[in-house]
Design a protein around this motif. Structure first.
Motif, PDB file in Angstrom:
ATOM      1  N   GLY A   9      38.461  37.159  32.914  1.00 43.43           N
ATOM      2  CA  GLY A   9      37.831  37.680  35.563  1.00 43.43           C
ATOM      3  C   GLY A   9      37.131  38.285  34.853  1.00 43.43           C
ATOM      4  O   GLY A   9      37.178  38.790  35.827  1.00 43.43           O
ATOM      5  N   GLU A  10      35.832  38.521  33.817  1.00 49.54           N
ATOM      6  CA  GLU A  10      35.420  39.791  34.841  1.00 49.54           C
ATOM      7  C   GLU A  10      34.295  39.676  34.996  1.00 49.54           C
ATOM      8  O   GLU A  10      33.203  40.297  35.500  1.00 49.54           O
ATOM      9  CB  GLU A  10      34.837  40.526  33.086  1.00 49.54           C
ATOM     10  CG  GLU A  10      35.680  40.857  32.178  1.00 49.54           C
ATOM     11  CD  GLU A  10      35.732  41.411  30.719  1.00 49.54           C
ATOM     12  OE1 GLU A  10      36.396  41.890  30.075  1.00 49.54           O
ATOM     13  OE2 GLU A  10      34.809  40.940  30.193  1.00 49.54           O
ATOM     14  N   ALA A  11      34.098  38.564  35.424  1.00 50.35           N
ATOM     15  CA  ALA A  11      32.676  38.169  36.050  1.00 50.35           C
ATOM     16  C   ALA A  11      32.281  36.305  36.708  1.00 50.35           C
ATOM     17  O   ALA A  11      33.462  36.040  36.798  1.00 50.35           O
ATOM     18  CB  ALA A  11      31.649  37.862  35.126  1.00 50.35           C
ATOM     19  N   PHE A  12      31.906  36.246  37.658  1.00 50.83           N
ATOM     20  CA  PHE A  12      32.260  34.985  38.355  1.00 50.83           C
ATOM     21  C   PHE A  12      32.628  33.475  37.040  1.00 50.83           C
ATOM     22  O   PHE A  12      31.334  33.479  35.839  1.00 50.83           O
ATOM     23  CB  PHE A  12      31.249  34.191  39.081  1.00 50.83           C
ATOM     24  CG  PHE A  12      30.200  34.794  40.622  1.00 50.83           C
ATOM     25  CD1 PHE A  12      31.447  33.942  41.245  1.00 50.83           C
ATOM     26  CD2 PHE A  12      29.736  35.716  40.463  1.00 50.83           C
ATOM     27  CE1 PHE A  12      31.123  35.029  42.640  1.00 50.83           C
ATOM     28  CE2 PHE A  12      29.388  36.188  41.604  1.00 50.83           C
ATOM     29  CZ  PHE A  12      29.773  35.569  42.815  1.00 50.83           C
ATOM     30  N   SER A  13      33.266  32.691  37.537  1.00 57.35           N
ATOM     31  CA  SER A  13      33.976  31.960  36.639  1.00 57.35           C
ATOM     32  C   SER A  13      32.089  30.489  36.490  1.00 57.35           C
ATOM     33  O   SER A  13      31.919  30.413  38.028  1.00 57.35           O
ATOM     34  CB  SER A  13      34.698  30.866  35.682  1.00 57.35           C
ATOM     35  OG  SER A  13      34.973  30.319  37.497  1.00 57.35           O
ATOM     36  N   PRO A  14      32.004  29.223  35.927  1.00 53.03           N
ATOM     37  CA  PRO A  14      31.221  28.519  36.367  1.00 53.03           C
ATOM     38  C   PRO A  14      31.764  28.021  37.781  1.00 53.03           C
ATOM     39  O   PRO A  14      31.115  27.203  38.392  1.00 53.03           O
ATOM     40  CB  PRO A  14      31.167  27.614  34.978  1.00 53.03           C
ATOM     41  CG  PRO A  14      31.115  28.595  33.850  1.00 53.03           C
ATOM     42  CD  PRO A  14      31.868  29.649  34.396  1.00 53.03           C
ATOM     43  N   THR A  15      33.137  27.953  37.765  1.00 54.59           N
ATOM     44  CA  THR A  15      33.552  26.603  38.790  1.00 54.59           C
ATOM     45  C   THR A  15      33.408  28.207  39.573  1.00 54.59           C
ATOM     46  O   THR A  15      33.274  26.813  41.121  1.00 54.59           O
ATOM     47  CB  THR A  15      35.165  26.009  38.275  1.00 54.59           C
ATOM     48  OG1 THR A  15      35.982  27.413  37.798  1.00 54.59           O
ATOM     49  CG2 THR A  15      34.466  25.416  37.209  1.00 54.59           C
ATOM     50  N   ASP A  16      34.103  29.046  39.581  1.00 59.70           N
ATOM     51  CA  ASP A  16      33.645  29.575  41.348  1.00 59.70           C
ATOM     52  C   ASP A  16      31.882  29.368  41.928  1.00 59.70           C
ATOM     53  O   ASP A  16      31.793  29.876  42.883  1.00 59.70           O
ATOM     54  CB  ASP A  16      33.588  31.510  40.474  1.00 59.70           C
ATOM     55  CG  ASP A  16      35.129  31.976  40.167  1.00 59.70           C
ATOM     56  OD1 ASP A  16      36.014  31.390  40.305  1.00 59.70           O
ATOM     57  OD2 ASP A  16      35.303  33.054  39.215  1.00 59.70           O
ATOM     58  N   LEU A  17      30.984  29.976  40.062  1.00 63.50           N
ATOM     59  CA  LEU A  17      29.449  29.866  40.920  1.00 63.50           C
ATOM     60  C   LEU A  17      29.523  28.356  41.668  1.00 63.50           C
ATOM     61  O   LEU A  17      28.514  28.288  42.715  1.00 63.50           O
ATOM     62  CB  LEU A  17      28.342  29.429  40.282  1.00 63.50           C
ATOM     63  CG  LEU A  17      28.504  31.151  39.395  1.00 63.50           C
ATOM     64  CD1 LEU A  17      27.965  31.016  38.199  1.00 63.50           C
ATOM     65  CD2 LEU A  17      28.084  31.977  40.439  1.00 63.50           C
ATOM     66  N   MET A  18      30.342  27.688  41.212  1.00 60.93           N
ATOM     67  CA  MET A  18      30.017  25.849  41.882  1.00 60.93           C
ATOM     68  C   MET A  18      30.260  25.962  43.536  1.00 60.93           C
ATOM     69  O   MET A  18      29.882  25.460  44.127  1.00 60.93           O
ATOM     70  CB  MET A  18      30.471  24.638  41.263  1.00 60.93           C
ATOM     71  CG  MET A  18      30.311  23.744  41.663  1.00 60.93           C
ATOM     72  SD  MET A  18      31.781  22.398  40.889  1.00 60.93           S
ATOM     73  CE  MET A  18      33.334  22.526  42.651  1.00 60.93           C
ATOM     74  N   SER A  19      31.967  26.615  43.176  1.00 62.88           N
ATOM     75  CA  SER A  19      32.406  27.027  45.301  1.00 62.88           C
ATOM     76  C   SER A  19      31.221  27.692  45.420  1.00 62.88           C
ATOM     77  O   SER A  19      30.977  27.150  46.925  1.00 62.88           O
ATOM     78  CB  SER A  19      34.205  27.390  44.678  1.00 62.88           C
ATOM     79  OG  SER A  19      34.320  26.814  43.661  1.00 62.88           O
ATOM     80  N   THR A  20      31.715  28.477  45.213  1.00 64.88           N
ATOM     81  CA  THR A  20      30.180  30.098  45.885  1.00 64.88           C
ATOM     82  C   THR A  20      29.149  28.880  46.293  1.00 64.88           C
ATOM     83  O   THR A  20      28.437  29.136  47.613  1.00 64.88           O
ATOM     84  CB  THR A  20      29.669  30.734  44.674  1.00 64.88           C
ATOM     85  OG1 THR A  20      31.085  31.591  44.683  1.00 64.88           O
ATOM     86  CG2 THR A  20      29.200  31.919  46.150  1.00 64.88           C
ATOM     87  N   SER A  21      28.133  28.560  45.701  1.00 65.59           N
ATOM     88  CA  SER A  21      27.246  27.636  45.967  1.00 65.59           C
ATOM     89  C   SER A  21      27.177  27.193  46.830  1.00 65.59           C
ATOM     90  O   SER A  21      26.173  27.144  48.159  1.00 65.59           O
ATOM     91  CB  SER A  21      26.906  26.822  44.624  1.00 65.59           C
ATOM     92  OG  SER A  21      26.197  27.571  43.214  1.00 65.59           O
ATOM     93  N   LEU A  22      28.104  25.706  47.336  1.00 61.72           N
ATOM     94  CA  LEU A  22      28.321  25.093  48.184  1.00 61.72           C
ATOM     95  C   LEU A  22      28.648  26.433  50.262  1.00 61.72           C
ATOM     96  O   LEU A  22      27.289  25.666  50.814  1.00 61.72           O
ATOM     97  CB  LEU A  22      30.061  24.649  48.721  1.00 61.72           C
ATOM     98  CG  LEU A  22      30.353  24.186  49.942  1.00 61.72           C
ATOM     99  CD1 LEU A  22      29.463  22.320  50.264  1.00 61.72           C
ATOM    100  CD2 LEU A  22      31.534  22.910  49.688  1.00 61.72           C
TER     101      LEU A  22
END
Length: 136
Positions: free
Chosen positions: A37-50
């Motif tokens: 958890g040292e950075a955004f995960s790919p699913t974090d980025l997907m959620s943030t992209s919305l």
């Protein structure tokens, strides 16, 4: 058209480079899926992209309406599901410090909800979006 290059650095860490600007994003696997958890995960980025897409489209529409949305902030949350592992819900709380009429709020909210990311997500992904507008 190429937009990015992704390098896998090992230990579940990746580095993505935006080719046009040279800007970089680092990712790590989430702690609930073998990462640190040292950075955004790919699913974090997907959620943030919305959230990013919604405020960008709202900003375009607001500019056309001579409304300034500067200072708007978005809190992003996600809920994961299993079997298969996937993002089941994205929660956004959009706090807009700008006072606008109810009609303009409706127009801007509709614009945000019609953003390309929102329209690209699978219908099984719940998009729970809450707006909080400043009041006069």
């Amino acid at each position: 058209m190429e937009i990015a290059r992704i390098d896998y650095e090992g230990n579940l860490h990746c580095n993505a480079i935006h080719l046009k600007s040279g800007k970089e994003i680092e990712t790590d696997a989430p702690t609930d899926n073998n990462g640190k958890g040292e950075a955004f995960s790919p699913t974090d980025l997907m959620s943030t992209s919305l959230g990013l897409c919604m405020i960008t489209i709202m900003g375009i529409k607001a500019r056309d309406m001579n409304i300034d949305l500067a200072g708007t902030s978005i809190s992003v949350g996600k809920v994961m599901a299993s079997n298969p592992r996937r993002v089941a819900e994205i929660h956004l709380r959009i706090e807009v410090p700008t006072v606008v009429s109810a009609r303009d709020r409706d127009i801007l909210e509709a614009a945000g909800k019609a953003c390309p990311v929102a329209k690209s997500l699978h219908p099984d992904v719940l998009q729970a979006v809450e707006f909080e507008w400043a009041s006069a």
